[in-house]
Design a protein around this motif. Structure first.
Motif, PDB file in Angstrom:
ATOM      1  N   LEU A 126      11.722 -33.535  82.763  1.00  0.00           N
ATOM      2  CA  LEU A 126      11.830 -33.729  84.810  1.00  0.00           C
ATOM      3  C   LEU A 126      13.774 -33.334  85.359  1.00  0.00           C
ATOM      4  CD1 LEU A 126      11.899 -37.374  85.487  1.00  0.00           C
ATOM      5  CD2 LEU A 126      10.237 -35.537  86.483  1.00  0.00           C
ATOM      6  N   ASN A 127      13.184 -31.836  85.622  1.00  0.00           N
ATOM      7  CA  ASN A 127      13.906 -31.386  85.790  1.00  0.00           C
ATOM      8  C   ASN A 127      14.403 -30.415  86.911  1.00  0.00           C
ATOM      9  OD1 ASN A 127      15.063 -29.869  82.789  1.00  0.00           O
ATOM     10  ND2 ASN A 127      12.358 -30.163  83.270  1.00  0.00           N
ATOM     11  N   ASP A 133      11.677 -28.642  89.934  1.00  0.00           N
ATOM     12  CA  ASP A 133      10.672 -29.669  89.663  1.00  0.00           C
ATOM     13  C   ASP A 133      10.177 -30.401  91.180  1.00  0.00           C
ATOM     14  OD1 ASP A 133       9.335 -29.112  87.005  1.00  0.00           O
ATOM     15  OD2 ASP A 133      10.660 -30.841  87.271  1.00  0.00           O
ATOM     16  N   ALA A 180      15.777 -33.771  89.761  1.00  0.00           N
ATOM     17  CA  ALA A 180      14.010 -32.916  90.552  1.00  0.00           C
ATOM     18  C   ALA A 180      13.968 -33.461  91.765  1.00  0.00           C
ATOM     19  CB  ALA A 180      13.280 -33.835  90.119  1.00  0.00           C
TER      20      ALA A 180
END
Lengths: 192, 192
Positions: free
Chosen positions: A114-115, A118, A145
């Motif tokens: 998860l970045n 995203d 994100a």
């Protein structure tokens, strides 16, 4: 989603304590032909939002998440409930209280998956009080994100978890919302 | 399956203790486009066997099971690891020793969902010692259903669980069999 309401009425079983069992098609035995329609419906609802990642929680969210991710052509990430030897390194984590089991457990997702950048759609089988969704939302926020919204198959409207999330401005789409159930009569009333 | 071997070599990580991490595409983040190819391959291998039910175990088998079940147009059943309030009534159960966690747990499937006359294909992400598969096979036998065979994505050949099952006459198809791994060099050798 009419097909879902029909399946709930025909195959679901209502028990005392506001328990709806749909284990014959949704969360123990899974009707994957039906699930394909669920995937198409979530795609129709969220197709213009730039979703690039589906997030769910083990175990019963995974089948739905996999089919939805196929529709979007993007990866699925599922949050784990117990730390295992095979998750090394940094994780995002959040506590979730289980209404069903009366316990609290931690959910976690590896920081690799998860970045910032995203655009995440969260999916799950049930939405009741909203504890699992709130935990997943907290992981998304921690990661930086963007949360596009949530998609749940069956929402128990009388437990108001979905309403509370919507009141916070979070988009929540449920394919069937149950307003009330009567275990004695076996009756299920849907929200319009 | 060449695409799988390529993904293992490019995206897998080898750690000391014969640990192969493929959590970026198979069992934490899941590449659902790739998984569609896995589903097609299992369907190609077992399409003439009359399979009418896919059986797997939570959690990391479920995404694979859902995609395989879609290919076969049949239901997926996943065995649960912990008894929950929502499984009422009779279940088939078997003990499974976890090599990863060093514990033993019970798996269970509601008797409603495995029956004599069913032709069952068991699928899972990994096959090592074979404890999970043996537990699932025992549930199928107890139910009186017919076991068509097993399909696993990655088999650790050097742990010989697959070989032992094949020696018993059970059909086991693995899409990649790892013969050896070297954590220092990051090398992976596949069985031909």
């Amino acid at each position: 989603m009419d097909l879902l309401k029909k399946k709930i009425l025909e195959e679901g079983q209502v028990y005392a304590g506001n328990i709806l069992k749909v284990d014959c098609f949704l969360n123990h035995q899974i009707d994957c032909t039906f699930l394909a329609e669920v995937g198409k419906e979530f795609h129709r609802l969220y197709q213009n939002e730039g979703v690039n990642k589906i997030l769910t929680i083990e175990a019963s969210g995974i089948a739905i998440g996999a089919i939805v991710a196929q529709e979007f052509g993007c990866p699925l990430v599922f949050a784990k409930k117990n730390k295992t030897k095979n998750i090394a390194g940094d994780v995002y984590t959040a506590p979730v209280e289980s209404f069903t089991h009366g316990t609290t457990y931690n959910i976690m997702v590896s920081k690799k998956f998860l970045n910032p950048g995203d655009k995440v759609l969260i999916v799950d089988d049930f939405l009741a009080i909203g504890n699992a969704l709130n935990g997943l939302i907290s992981l998304v926020k921690e990661s930086g994100a963007e949360l596009v919204g949530c998609g749940t198959v069956i929402e128990k409207g009388y437990q108001h978890g979905g309403d509370k999330l919507r009141a916070k401005g979070i988009r929540v789409e449920s394919l069937a919302i149950i307003e009330s159930m009567d275990a004695d009569k076996g009756e299920i009333v849907f929200r319009d």
